[in-house]
Design a protein around this motif. Sequence first.
Motif, short mmCIF file in Angstrom:
data_model
loop_
_atom_site.label_atom_id
_atom_site.label_comp_id
_atom_site.label_asym_id
_atom_site.label_seq_id
_atom_site.Cartn_x
_atom_site.Cartn_y
_atom_site.Cartn_z
N ALA A 139 10.10 2.08 -12.64
CA ALA A 139 8.80 2.08 -11.51
C ALA A 139 7.69 2.39 -12.66
CB ALA A 139 9.01 2.85 -10.50
N GLN A 140 8.00 3.68 -13.58
CA GLN A 140 7.11 4.20 -14.38
C GLN A 140 6.52 3.11 -15.27
OE1 GLN A 140 8.66 7.88 -15.80
NE2 GLN A 140 8.75 8.85 -13.70
N ARG A 141 7.41 2.38 -15.80
CA ARG A 141 7.24 1.21 -16.92
C ARG A 141 6.49 0.00 -16.31
NH1 ARG A 141 12.60 1.88 -18.36
NH2 ARG A 141 13.23 -0.37 -17.83
N HIS A 142 6.70 -0.30 -14.84
CA HIS A 142 6.09 -1.21 -14.30
C HIS A 142 5.28 -0.89 -13.09
CE1 HIS A 142 8.20 -4.17 -17.12
NE2 HIS A 142 9.23 -3.36 -16.95
N PRO A 143 4.39 0.19 -12.96
CA PRO A 143 3.73 0.59 -11.96
C PRO A 143 2.98 -0.25 -11.23
CG PRO A 143 2.54 0.98 -13.91
CD PRO A 143 3.97 0.39 -14.55
N ASP A 144 2.89 -1.67 -11.62
CA ASP A 144 2.11 -2.71 -10.86
C ASP A 144 3.10 -3.79 -10.29
OD1 ASP A 144 2.70 -3.55 -13.26
OD2 ASP A 144 1.01 -4.94 -13.36
N LYS A 145 4.34 -3.47 -10.53
CA LYS A 145 5.36 -4.53 -10.02
C LYS A 145 6.45 -3.86 -9.43
CE LYS A 145 4.37 -8.09 -13.32
NZ LYS A 145 5.17 -9.28 -14.12
N CYS A 146 6.79 -2.59 -9.48
CA CYS A 146 7.96 -2.05 -9.25
C CYS A 146 7.65 -0.63 -8.32
CB CYS A 146 8.78 -1.67 -10.34
SG CYS A 146 10.35 -0.87 -10.00
N GLY A 147 8.16 -0.62 -7.19
CA GLY A 147 8.20 0.69 -6.39
C GLY A 147 9.55 1.02 -5.96
N VAL A 148 9.44 2.30 -6.17
CA VAL A 148 10.88 2.82 -5.70
C VAL A 148 10.94 4.35 -5.02
CG1 VAL A 148 12.96 4.23 -6.94
CG2 VAL A 148 12.01 1.96 -8.08
N MET A 149 11.76 4.12 -3.95
CA MET A 149 11.79 5.41 -3.15
C MET A 149 13.22 5.88 -3.02
SD MET A 149 9.26 6.91 -1.30
CE MET A 149 8.13 5.53 -0.40
N LEU A 150 13.30 7.22 -3.82
CA LEU A 150 14.72 7.58 -3.76
C LEU A 150 14.86 8.51 -2.30
CD1 LEU A 150 14.99 8.49 -7.38
CD2 LEU A 150 15.69 6.52 -6.27
N ALA A 151 15.35 7.67 -1.35
CA ALA A 151 15.22 8.49 0.29
C ALA A 151 16.22 7.48 0.92
CB ALA A 151 13.90 8.76 0.58
N PHE A 152 16.73 8.27 2.07
CA PHE A 152 17.40 7.61 3.05
C PHE A 152 16.27 7.69 4.10
CE2 PHE A 152 19.77 7.59 7.10
CZ PHE A 152 20.47 6.40 6.97
N LYS A 156 0.84 -1.06 0.16
CA LYS A 156 -0.04 -0.21 0.05
C LYS A 156 0.60 1.40 -0.12
CE LYS A 156 -4.03 2.05 2.36
NZ LYS A 156 -5.06 1.58 3.40
N THR A 157 1.89 1.12 0.89
CA THR A 157 2.86 2.41 0.79
C THR A 157 3.45 2.61 -0.42
OG1 THR A 157 3.31 1.84 3.13
CG2 THR A 157 5.07 3.41 1.91
N PHE A 158 3.63 1.64 -1.20
CA PHE A 158 4.39 1.54 -2.60
C PHE A 158 3.47 1.92 -3.55
CE2 PHE A 158 8.39 0.81 -0.18
CZ PHE A 158 9.21 1.44 -0.77
N GLY A 159 2.23 1.64 -3.38
CA GLY A 159 1.32 1.85 -4.36
C GLY A 159 0.99 0.81 -5.33
N LEU A 160 1.66 -0.53 -4.73
CA LEU A 160 1.36 -1.83 -5.29
C LEU A 160 0.37 -2.72 -5.03
CD1 LEU A 160 5.23 -2.76 -5.04
CD2 LEU A 160 4.33 -1.79 -7.01
#
Length: 478
Positions: free
Chosen positions: A344-357, A284-288
């Motif tokens: 993540a944009q190409r595979h929104p239902d399979k890939c979640g990316v958070m560019l953060a620490f 849910k957090t990653f929108g998957l």
Amino acid sequence: MKKILFVGAEALPFAATGGLGDVLGSLPAALHRADGNVDVRVVIPMYKVISEKYKQRSRLVAEFTVQLSWRRQYCGVWAYKYGDITYYFIDNEYYFKRQSLYGSFDDGERYAYFCKAVMEMLPKIDFIPDVLHCHDWQSALCVIYLKRKYCYLEDYSAMKAVYTIHNIDYQGIYNFDILKDIFCLDSWDRYVVEYDGCINLTKGAIVCCDALTTVSPRYAEEIQTEYYSSGLHHILKMNKDKIRGIINGIDTDYYNPETDKSIVKNFSLDTIGDKVENKLALQKTFGLPERADVPMIAMISRLASHKGFDLVRRVADEILASDVQFVLLGTGEGELEDFFSGLAQRHPDKCGVMLAFDKLLAKQIYASADMFLMPSKSEPCGLAQMIASRYGTIPIVRETGGLYDTIKPYITSEGTGNGFTFKTYNAHDMLDAVRRALSLYCDKDEWARLVANAMKMDFSWNASAKKYLEMYETVISC
């Protein structure tokens, strides 16, 4: 009572950027637990980033002037008791009141001052250690100063020096123009620090120390080869009798799925079924899509090619062609950030990316994923694979450094092993390991055996602390 002083550039929970901070924050306490007759203390700089709550509770124990070549600089020494361990902070706002720990143009001068201050403070705080245990290039000059300058003084004459290499890529390399002006070394000290036409502080510490350690047995072997040594293999081979590889540990109280307040649902090996609630929350957090049955692969890392991201980049679309989800947390090289954002944009239902620490999110990922990918080109020790195992998340790693020492391939016929491995630094060898993991995931009974193996691994500091104590005993008696 044996007295040990750890000297380093960072320590949790005060100031840390990586594994060095973890070690200086955890190992001293583990040594004290293993042997109550060992007085272990730690000294780091008083950085601006250290929380005010620690600074306000510290007490000033010494003030003096440090002579650094022609400079005379103020030094205040503050002490803070954290658990059973005393931490000292070297206070000089000119050098350490900055936004970041490293990366300043004058880092050489900053840490030369730090090392000189450490050596000068010992009689002033009435603590003369049996062993001065220095970590990475920022404290290398303490080893060099001890053996070249201070060992002739009565207080320092019996003191032994241990030097630990956490990552040999960072060596403290400088031009000889500053040998005396910054580092307070004389012309007759030149041969000690000279390597490849430059001042190399790590080389100097290797030559001068009584014992040399690295953070895993495999890495101790690797750095003696040209491929892994960043140019220091010749000097390491000459000093091979000093080298010991002792694996790092993790804080098993901080990383405990049964009590961790930062995850959605606590669980243990006996209640492993509750782990899925963390996965559903993370999806849910990653929108998957919120699916309990889909295998989830995670990576938490600085985005750098040597961490294996060039391999992942090469076969990412092939991985995502399977029924799988992939989550990534980290920041780093801009090109890699752009690639994974696009993935993540190409595979929104399979890939979640958070560019953060984000430490909180990192623990939630450890507790949620099914597999943890670490395809590093080199990895001196690695802590993430141990943390993942603690949360029942199965590591997929390349056989290098500490990854080799801690993760062994699962053998179905024997029910042994705690993860999946591949040897060659090759994208499709990594892909094969991922596919083996996904295949076993479909066999719920075998997967449960593997998860049990991983969660039962003892990655605490206990065993490592005993090895350090044995080493100190040997060094002191020589």
